[in-house]
Design a protein around this motif. Structure first.
Motif, PDB file in Angstrom:
ATOM      1  N   ALA A 178     -37.193 -58.098 -11.353  1.00 41.08           N
ATOM      2  CA  ALA A 178     -36.793 -59.422 -10.884  1.00 41.08           C
ATOM      3  C   ALA A 178     -37.792 -59.908  -9.842  1.00 41.08           C
ATOM      4  CB  ALA A 178     -35.381 -59.381 -10.293  1.00 41.08           C
ATOM      5  N   ASP A 232     -38.684 -63.089  -6.744  1.00 40.81           N
ATOM      6  CA  ASP A 232     -38.131 -64.042  -5.797  1.00 40.81           C
ATOM      7  C   ASP A 232     -39.276 -64.905  -5.268  1.00 40.81           C
ATOM      8  OD1 ASP A 232     -36.968 -65.486  -3.762  1.00 40.81           O
ATOM      9  OD2 ASP A 232     -36.350 -63.749  -2.580  1.00 40.81           O
ATOM     10  N   ARG A 250     -34.557 -63.495  -9.412  1.00 37.96           N
ATOM     11  CA  ARG A 250     -34.210 -63.833 -10.783  1.00 37.96           C
ATOM     12  C   ARG A 250     -34.946 -62.883 -11.719  1.00 37.96           C
ATOM     13  NH1 ARG A 250     -32.022 -69.072 -11.132  1.00 37.96           N
ATOM     14  NH2 ARG A 250     -32.192 -70.311  -9.220  1.00 37.96           N
ATOM     15  N   LEU A 309     -24.700 -59.811  -9.701  1.00 42.51           N
ATOM     16  CA  LEU A 309     -25.337 -61.001 -10.284  1.00 42.51           C
ATOM     17  C   LEU A 309     -24.442 -62.198  -9.982  1.00 42.51           C
ATOM     18  CD1 LEU A 309     -26.744 -60.053 -13.817  1.00 42.51           C
ATOM     19  CD2 LEU A 309     -28.016 -61.076 -11.917  1.00 42.51           C
ATOM     20  N   GLY A 340     -26.964 -66.188 -11.683  1.00 42.95           N
ATOM     21  CA  GLY A 340     -28.280 -65.836 -12.176  1.00 42.95           C
ATOM     22  C   GLY A 340     -29.188 -65.165 -11.171  1.00 42.95           C
ATOM     23  N   ARG A 341     -28.718 -64.992  -9.944  1.00 47.15           N
ATOM     24  CA  ARG A 341     -29.522 -64.343  -8.905  1.00 47.15           C
ATOM     25  C   ARG A 341     -29.020 -62.912  -8.695  1.00 47.15           C
ATOM     26  NH1 ARG A 341     -29.427 -69.669  -7.628  1.00 47.15           N
ATOM     27  NH2 ARG A 341     -31.369 -70.637  -6.896  1.00 47.15           N
TER      28      ARG A 341
END
Length: 318
Positions: A146, A148, A154, A201, A204-205
């Motif tokens: 992910a 950021d 994300r 989650l 979506g983050r």
């Protein structure tokens, strides 16, 4: 075990929570992410990326593999000449801070930062110097998971995320093939894989809560170190923090904090712990000094606990 014929790379995990392992990878498990990484670094074959990690580190070998496929030329931060010629940086928050402190990163235009928590103040400082900062979460076994860019973590391009019973699972083309001669924390369920990191989650983050085996069991409470560390890092003047458990004969473990400070902040830390942490989550033992780190710059939780138990770091009266 006999490596599969398509294995191209063998890298070391950081060893931040124990002994490092050898991770085996195919060429494609890294190569498929080169295009996205080049965009975050704003770098191509004619540019140079600064690497603070030692040659055996996964991050360094990734960058060497990228260079072989028309990626930016790798330079090592130990060389002052390199620091003044690099156009991007791929490393830990500690490495980014060191470059900014040295004043040698005037040509840097982008930084890809992972391995540990990125202090928002450090991000702002880098951006004020004209450096576009992308933070990421990943693991040696999973590679990039992910990213950021300033508004939360994300999914990295090409990666799918799922949280099952509080545990993060990923479906990704970047997952490693396995290990050489080690018990594997990597678990699979078809195309999905996990290394045991706890997470949430929300819209979506991704919010990380560390690995399940990092949890501290104190009396009847389960404490997630990341949650306590986030509170401590929010105190102005706290550069970084590691939270761990110290063995105790009656309650199982005491919550302990090892903090790296700019100044004497005992009063501010006491107030933050009292106002923002539940009683079971408040550190009962405090230590101060320069945090122990792995060779790649990640905070070394196991070494912090060892030094505290051995009396090698000063106690704070909080």
């Amino acid at each position: 075990m006999e490596p599969a014929p398509d294995i191209a790379w063998a890298t070391l995990t950081s060893g931040s929570s124990g002994s490092p392992r050898i991770v085996l990878r195919t060429a494609a498990s890294w190569g498929d992410s080169f295009a996205a990484v080049a965009r975050y670094l704003e770098a191509g074959a004619g540019d140079a990326v600064l690497l603070p990690a030692p040659p055996a580190a996964s991050l360094t070998l990734f960058s060497l593999a990228h260079a072989l496929e028309a990626g930016p030329r790798p330079l090592f931060a130990a060389d002052p000449h390199s620091r003044s010629h690099a156009t991007s940086l791929h490393g830990t928050p500690q490495a980014l801070r060191a470059v900014l402190d040295s004043g040698a990163g005037s040509r840097l235009r982008a930084a890809l930062v992972g391995g540990s928590h990125l202090d928002p103040a450090l991000r702002h400082r880098a951006e004020a110097a004209g450096i576009r900062v992308t933070a990421y979460y990943g693991a040696a076994e999973l590679s990039f998971v992910a990213v950021d860019e300033g508004d939360g973590l994300r999914a990295f391009p090409g990666v799918e995320l799922s949280v099952r019973n509080g545990e993060l699972w990923v479906r990704s083309p970047f997952t490693a093939a396995g290990y050489a001669g080690a018990t594997s924390p990597l678990r699979r369920d078809g195309e999905w894989a996990t290394v045991g990191d706890r997470a949430e989650l929300v819209d979506g983050r991704l919010r990380l809560l560390r690995r399940a085996d990092d949890a501290i069991l104190s009396a009847s409470a389960t404490i997630v170190p990341e949650e306590v560390e986030a509170v401590l890092r929010s105190v102005p003047g706290v550069r970084d923090a590691i939270v761990f458990g110290l063995p105790h004969p009656t309650v199982g473990a005491l919550v302990a904090a090892f903090v790296e400070l700019d100044d004497d902040l005992a009063l501010e830390l006491r107030r933050a712990a009292r106002e923002r942490l539940a009683p079971a989550h408040r550190p009962r033992r405090w230590f101060a000094g320069e945090l122990p780190r792995t060779a790649s710059g990640k905070p070394a939780r196991a070494e912090a606990a060892r030094r505290a138990l051995a009396g090698e770091v000063p106690r704070l009266a909080i």
